[in-house]
Design a protein around this motif. Structure first.
Motif, PDB file in Angstrom:
ATOM      1  N   VAL A 242      -4.584   9.039   2.984  1.00 18.19           N
ATOM      2  CA  VAL A 242      -5.448   7.370   3.271  1.00 18.19           C
ATOM      3  C   VAL A 242      -5.621   7.056   1.929  1.00 18.19           C
ATOM      4  O   VAL A 242      -6.449   8.129   1.011  1.00 18.19           O
ATOM      5  CB  VAL A 242      -6.314   7.856   3.836  1.00 18.19           C
TER       6      VAL A 242
ATOM      7  N   SER B 196     -11.316   3.307   2.429  1.00 13.06           N
ATOM      8  CA  SER B 196     -10.774   2.505   2.808  1.00 13.06           C
ATOM      9  C   SER B 196     -10.897   1.835   3.920  1.00 13.06           C
ATOM     10  O   SER B 196     -11.711   1.867   4.500  1.00 13.06           O
ATOM     11  CB  SER B 196     -10.076   3.810   3.596  1.00 13.06           C
TER      12      SER B 196
ATOM     13  N   ARG C 258     -14.529   6.858   6.854  1.00  6.42           N
ATOM     14  CA  ARG C 258     -13.888   5.444   5.655  1.00  6.42           C
ATOM     15  C   ARG C 258     -13.962   6.169   4.319  1.00  6.42           C
ATOM     16  O   ARG C 258     -12.958   5.699   3.510  1.00  6.42           O
ATOM     17  CB  ARG C 258     -13.913   4.167   6.031  1.00  6.42           C
TER      18      ARG C 258
ATOM     19  N   TRP D 200      -5.787   0.143   7.184  1.00  6.29           N
ATOM     20  CA  TRP D 200      -5.675   0.896   5.793  1.00  6.29           C
ATOM     21  C   TRP D 200      -4.976   1.865   6.640  1.00  6.29           C
ATOM     22  O   TRP D 200      -3.855   2.407   6.355  1.00  6.29           O
ATOM     23  CB  TRP D 200      -6.290   1.464   5.337  1.00  6.29           C
TER      24      TRP D 200
ATOM     25  N   TYR E 169       1.088  -1.046  -0.293  1.00  5.37           N
ATOM     26  CA  TYR E 169       0.362   0.023  -0.270  1.00  5.37           C
ATOM     27  C   TYR E 169       1.610   1.343   0.193  1.00  5.37           C
ATOM     28  O   TYR E 169       0.121   2.467  -0.086  1.00  5.37           O
ATOM     29  CB  TYR E 169      -1.133   0.027   0.908  1.00  5.37           C
TER      30      TYR E 169
ATOM     31  N   GLY F 229      -7.933   4.415  -0.071  1.00  6.22           N
ATOM     32  CA  GLY F 229      -9.125   3.681  -0.798  1.00  6.22           C
ATOM     33  C   GLY F 229      -9.298   2.860  -2.108  1.00  6.22           C
ATOM     34  O   GLY F 229      -9.062   3.193  -2.635  1.00  6.22           O
TER      35      GLY F 229
END
Ligand SMILES: CCCCCCCCCCCC(=O)SCCNC(=O)CCNC(=O)[C@H](O)C(C)(C)COP(=O)(O)OP(=O)(O)OC[C@H]1O[C@@H](n2cnc3c(N)ncnc32)[C@H](O)[C@@H]1OP(=O)(O)O
Length: 228
Positions: free
Chosen positions: A162, A219, A195, A223, A9, A164
């Motif tokens: 972040v 996400s 998220r 994560w 990731y 996703g």
């Protein structure tokens, strides 16, 4: 204590900040870029020329033989496997992602390829789709427009820090989009709710907004700690 980001990731450094395409990380990837460009050229030529059958058959035989020469090498399937292969010489995950993504990958022959960069809290992209991406007569296929939006909005969500997956894309096609023309896309984060990252984007051909898109990127629960 700061956690080590998972190689799967950690895409730090993937996003450009310049409208110029970055150089390949080494001669190997530069050569892959050049081969991908030749494959795109061949594909478009086959689709746009009145070619004698004998010539098509001859080129097919040549291409089959060339494919076999490439296939004779070690199999390294997918972005993650490529990144784990001797990464100091072969490139890190962001480099590999940059090369082989199907929308923006410079070394992926099916990618138009689209160049994406980030400035001023927005993500921008430019792309010049050829005849290979025709949908309605002389215009860009709507599914390709969806691909471009998915990639640009998906890249833009990283502004939040972040990553996703795409949950929903909602596209409105305002006008047909011409082929063989440099198109511009722009996207930004509209809002973040838990998220969910709500993204908005637009596709422009000169001063005509031909499509707009809303996207929800979600996400996974674990994560946020895994993203650099
Ligand atoms: C990598 C770096 C990239 C960096 C840059 C790379 C760009 C790559 C761009 C390409 C990206 C892709 O193509 S991704 C590939 C295409 N997408 C996928 O394959 C995703 C498949 N679906 C899934 O994996 C899952 O359904 C998720 C992760 C989307 C959601 O699963 P989940 O996490 O279990 O969700 P869940 O708990 O039920 O719901 C959480 C909240 O989200 C809402 N929600 C749930 N699903 C959806 C949905 N489809 N659309 C809208 N909203 C939804 C719920 O109502 C809830 O809201 P509330 O109750 O909290 O309000």
């Amino acid at each position: 204590m700061q956690k080590t980001p998972s190689i799967a990731y950690n895409l730090s450094g993937w996003m450009d900040t310049s409208p110029e395409v970055r150089p390949a990380v080494n001669d190997n990837w530069q050569s892959r870029r050049e081969l991908a460009a030749a494959l795109r050229r061949l594909n478009t030529a086959v689709l746009t020329r009145d070619v004698p059958t004998e010539l098509l058959q001859s080129v097919t035989a040549t291409m089959q033989a060339e494919a076999a020469r490439i296939e004779a090498n070690e199999v390294v399937p997918g972005t993650k496997a490529q990144a784990e292969r001797n990464s100091t010489q072969h490139g890190q995950l962001p480099d590999i992602f940059y090369e082989i993504n199907p929308a923006s990958g410079q070394s992926n022959a099916i990618a138009p390829p689209m160049h994406i960069w980030q400035t001023d809290g927005r993500v921008h992209a430019c792309v010049t789709p050829s005849w290979s991406y025709e949908g309605p007569f002389e215009h860009l296929h709507g599914g390709i427009i969806a691909l471009l939006f998915d990639q640009v909005l998906g890249a833009g969500q990283r502004i939040t820090g972040v990553a996703g997956r795409t949950g929903t894309l909602e596209i409105r096609f305002h006008h047909p989009t011409l082929l063989n023309k440099t198109l511009h896309l722009v996207a930004k984060v509209d809002r973040v709710v838990g998220r969910k990252k709500f993204m908005v984007g637009e596709l422009w051909a000169d001063d005509v907004r031909t499509a707009s898109c809303k996207g929800v990127f979600i996400s996974e629960r674990n994560w946020p700690d895994a993203i650099a």
